[in-house]
Design an enzyme around this catalytic site. Structure first.
Site, PDB file in Angstrom:
ATOM      1  N   HIS A  80      28.368  36.323  43.568  1.00 24.18           N
ATOM      2  CA  HIS A  80      28.872  35.001  43.182  1.00 24.18           C
ATOM      3  C   HIS A  80      27.805  34.275  42.387  1.00 24.18           C
ATOM      4  CE1 HIS A  80      26.564  34.027  46.765  1.00 24.18           C
ATOM      5  NE2 HIS A  80      26.778  32.736  46.633  1.00 24.18           N
TER       6      HIS A  80
ATOM      7  N   HIS B 274      26.050  31.455  42.660  1.00 26.23           N
ATOM      8  CA  HIS B 274      25.002  30.552  43.120  1.00 26.23           C
ATOM      9  C   HIS B 274      23.665  31.188  42.735  1.00 26.23           C
ATOM     10  CE1 HIS B 274      27.700  28.270  46.166  1.00 26.23           C
ATOM     11  NE2 HIS B 274      27.572  27.609  45.035  1.00 26.23           N
TER      12      HIS B 274
ATOM     13  N   ASP C  62      20.756  31.661  43.806  1.00 29.07           N
ATOM     14  CA  ASP C  62      19.950  32.574  44.629  1.00 29.07           C
ATOM     15  C   ASP C  62      20.547  33.978  44.700  1.00 29.07           C
ATOM     16  OD1 ASP C  62      22.022  31.280  46.092  1.00 29.07           O
ATOM     17  OD2 ASP C  62      21.098  31.854  47.982  1.00 29.07           O
ATOM     18  N   HIS C  63      21.636  34.206  43.944  1.00 31.12           N
ATOM     19  CA  HIS C  63      22.216  35.541  43.892  1.00 31.12           C
ATOM     20  C   HIS C  63      22.243  36.139  42.483  1.00 31.12           C
ATOM     21  CE1 HIS C  63      23.734  35.703  48.108  1.00 31.12           C
ATOM     22  NE2 HIS C  63      23.477  34.420  47.976  1.00 31.12           N
TER      23      HIS C  63
ATOM     24  N   HIS D 216      33.807  31.526  50.522  1.00 34.90           N
ATOM     25  CA  HIS D 216      32.623  30.712  50.253  1.00 34.90           C
ATOM     26  C   HIS D 216      33.023  29.481  49.449  1.00 34.90           C
ATOM     27  CE1 HIS D 216      28.420  29.999  50.345  1.00 34.90           C
ATOM     28  NE2 HIS D 216      28.159  30.284  49.086  1.00 34.90           N
TER      29      HIS D 216
ATOM     30  N   ASP E 220      27.696  35.543  50.146  1.00 35.64           N
ATOM     31  CA  ASP E 220      27.695  34.557  51.222  1.00 35.64           C
ATOM     32  C   ASP E 220      29.126  34.371  51.721  1.00 35.64           C
ATOM     33  OD1 ASP E 220      25.104  34.328  50.276  1.00 35.64           O
ATOM     34  OD2 ASP E 220      25.294  32.264  49.660  1.00 35.64           O
TER      35      ASP E 220
ATOM     36  N   HIS F 189      19.662  36.453  54.713  1.00 34.98           N
ATOM     37  CA  HIS F 189      20.036  35.184  54.069  1.00 34.98           C
ATOM     38  C   HIS F 189      19.716  34.004  54.978  1.00 34.98           C
ATOM     39  CE1 HIS F 189      22.580  32.252  51.800  1.00 34.98           C
ATOM     40  NE2 HIS F 189      22.272  33.030  50.781  1.00 34.98           N
TER      41      HIS F 189
END
Lengths: 303, 303
Positions: B62, B64, B66-67, B142, B212, B270
C-alpha cells in the site's frame, strides 16, 4: 554565536553503508536549515543529533533522487511526531507536485503548515531573510535545473565601549545611532568620532553550497569571499570527460572555482561511488587550492 | 531448495537507528522477491547481502510511506549500476504515477524494463506464476487500499524409485506419467500401482505477508495453513482502541488470526516506535499462539 555546517551525506547517487548521498544541516545562530535531503537523511539526522522538529527551512537543490528522496519520509516523521511548527520549503516547482501527490495517495494531511517557495529557473533569488541571517539562491549548470545557495550572516552592529560612553556622558537615546556607525554630536555642537566610542563589529560569516554542477565560472560572483565553500567534486581529473558528459565537476575544477571566488576554505564532496575514499579527490584539489578538506558523513564545520 | 524470508525492516512508520520500516526479501528456489520497500531498504539489502540486481519482482502492499518510499531510490540504483534485467512491479495503481512523475522531473529513463501490474481494489489476484512458484494477493483492511500476499511453492512431482523402475523394466516414455501419479499399465495389460514405483513428493511450502491491517477474519481463507505467517502487530492489547482507530492490529489479534488460519509459525512485526523491544508484543501473542517469534532486522526464516 554558532555558524556550523554538518555533513549528513558526502556521497553521490548511490548510497553505500559508508556514505549517504547529499544532505547537510546548517545552524546559523540557532536558525536550523536542511540543505538537500537524500534517502536516509532522517536517520542521519538522528545519528548526528540534528534537532529534526526544530528545522525552520529545507532547501532542495534539484530533483535528482540523491538530493531529495528522503524528504517525504522526513515530512511524514515530523507529522507523526506531532509537529505544529511551520516549515519553509524551497525547491524546484515540481517538488510541490511530487509531495502533494504522495500525500494524496497516502490520504495524509500534514499536521503542520508546509510553506513552499519555488526556485525560479536561471534566476538568483533572495529566499530567506531575518534580522541576522539571509539565504540566497543562484543557478548552477546541471543536466536538469539546479541551484546553489549562499547563507550569510547580516552585518553585525558596532560594539559600544561602555567606559568611553560613560566618560563622555553620551545620552542613552544615542546608543542606536552609535551602533549604526554615526559620529556623536553633543547639544552644544561638540563632535566625537564614532571610532572613539565603539569597536569594530564581529565579522559576518558566510557559507555557499554548490551541488550538482559542471564547472561554471559564472557562479563566482554569487559565492565571492565565502568563509566556507562546499563544491561538488564527483570525479578526479582523469575522468574529466565523464564529468563534462554528466554535468559534474572534477576536483581540480572545484578547487579552481574556490580560488577564483576567494573562498577561505573549500570542502569537496559528492564523490562518485567508485572512490572508496576521497584521498585522490582531495589531493588533486589541494594542488590548486591548498585549504581543501574532504566531506565525510558526520563531519562538522564551525565557521 | 531454498525458501527463505529475510526481514529487512521490522518497525512501523518512523524509522529509527535500531529498526527500519517494512521490507522483506523472499527467496523461493532462487526467485528473488522484495516485499515492500520502505526508505532505506536498498541499504538494508546491502547490509544483509541481498542480490539487488537479481530481484525478479517487487510487491508493494500500500501507499503509506513506510512501505514504499525506498522504491524510487532502489530503481535509481539498479539503473545506475547498469541493470538490463526486467523487473516486475506489483502495487496500487497510483504507484505507477508516483514513479513516472519522479522519473519525469529527474529526466531519467530507466535502462531496464519496469513492468507494472496494478493491484485491484477488494480483489484477490493471481499475480505471479512459473513452473515452481506462485504469488497471490488478497485485500487487507486498512485506512487506504492495502493488500496481503501469499507465496506458494507449487506441488512437487512424485519421486521415481530408481531400482523399482529398473526391476519392473518400465519404459522411459512412462516416466513423466509416473511422476504425475499415474499407475503403470504394461503393454500386456499388467498394472503396477504408482505407489509401488514412486515416493511421495516433497511437501510444498508457503508464506503469507499481512501488513498493514486491522483484525480481519475474512483474510483467513487466503492464508490457510501457511508454514509461516507474517502479521503486523503494531500495538499491545492495552492499546486496542488506538489499533482500531488506525486500522492496525494488536499482538493478540495477530495471534488469533494465525491460530484460526492453522499457520505453523507466526512472525509479528511493524511494532510502533513506542516499543523499544518487542517483548511485550511477542509475549502477548504467545498466550494465544505459542509458536510466535519477533521480527528483527536481518533475521532470516528458512522454511
Amino acid at each position: 554565536l554558532r555558524f556550523s555546517v554538518t555533513i549528513l551525506g558526502s556521497g553521490s547517487a548511490i548510497p553505500t553503508l559508508r556514505r549517504n548521498p547529499s544532505a547537510q544541516y546548517i545552524n546559523i545562530q540557532e536558525r536550523h536549515f536542511l540543505m538537500d535531503c537524500a534517502e536516509g537523511t532522517q536517520l542521519q539526522m538522528r545519528r548526528y543529533e540534528v534537532p529534526l522538529q526544530q528545522l525552520n527551512a529545507v532547501f532542495i537543490s534539484h530533483l535528482h533522487g540523491d538530493h531529495y528522496l528522503g524528504l517525504m519520509g522526513l515530512l511524514s516523521t515530523m507529522h507523526l511526531l506531532g509537529r505544529r511548527l511551520p516549515l519553509q520549503l524551497y525547491g524546484p516547482p515540481e517538488l510541490k507536485e511530487v509531495i502533494d501527490f504522495q500525500l494524496h495517495v497516502g490520504r495524509t494531511t500534514l499536521g503542520f503548515p508546509l510553506n513552499f517557495i519555488p526556485l525560479i529557473k536561471d534566476e538568483t533569488q533572495d529566499l530567506y531573510s531575518d534580522k541576522m541571517v539571509e539565504v540566497k539562491s543562484f543557478p548552477l549548470k546541471h543536466r536538469i535545473p539546479c541551484w546553489g545557495f549562499r547563507f550569510n550572516e547580516k552585518p553585525f552592529k558596532r560594539k559600544i565601549i561602555k567606559e568611553k560612553v560613560i566618560r563622555h556622558k553620551i545620552p542613552v537615546a544615542w546608543m542606536k545611532r552609535l551602533i549604526d556607525g554615526e559620529d556623536y554630536i553633543s547639544e552644544d555642537g561638540k563632535l566625537i568620532a564614532n571610532k572613539a566610542l565603539t569597536e569594530d563589529p564581529k565579522r559576518s560569516r558566510s557559507y555557499a553550497y554548490c551541488s550538482d554542477t559542471a564547472y561554471d565560472e559564472s557562479i563566482i560572483p554569487n559565492i565571492r569571499a565565502v568563509d566556507l565553500l562546499y563544491h561538488e567534486a564527483t570525479f578526479a581529473e582523469v575522468l574529466i570527460k565523464r564529468a563534462h558528459q554528466t554535468f559534474h565537476s572534477t576536483a581540480k575544477e572545484a578547487a579552481s572555482i574556490a580560488l577564483q571566488a576567494g573562498a577561505t576554505k573549500l570542502v569537496v564532496g559528492h564523490y562518485s561511488a567508485r572512490y572508496r575514499n576521497p584521498d585522490e579527490i582531495v589531493n588533486e584539489a589541494r594542488q590548486v587550492f591548498s585549504n581543501t578538506v574532504a566531506a565525510e558523513d558526520g563531519l562538522i564545520f564551525n565557521l
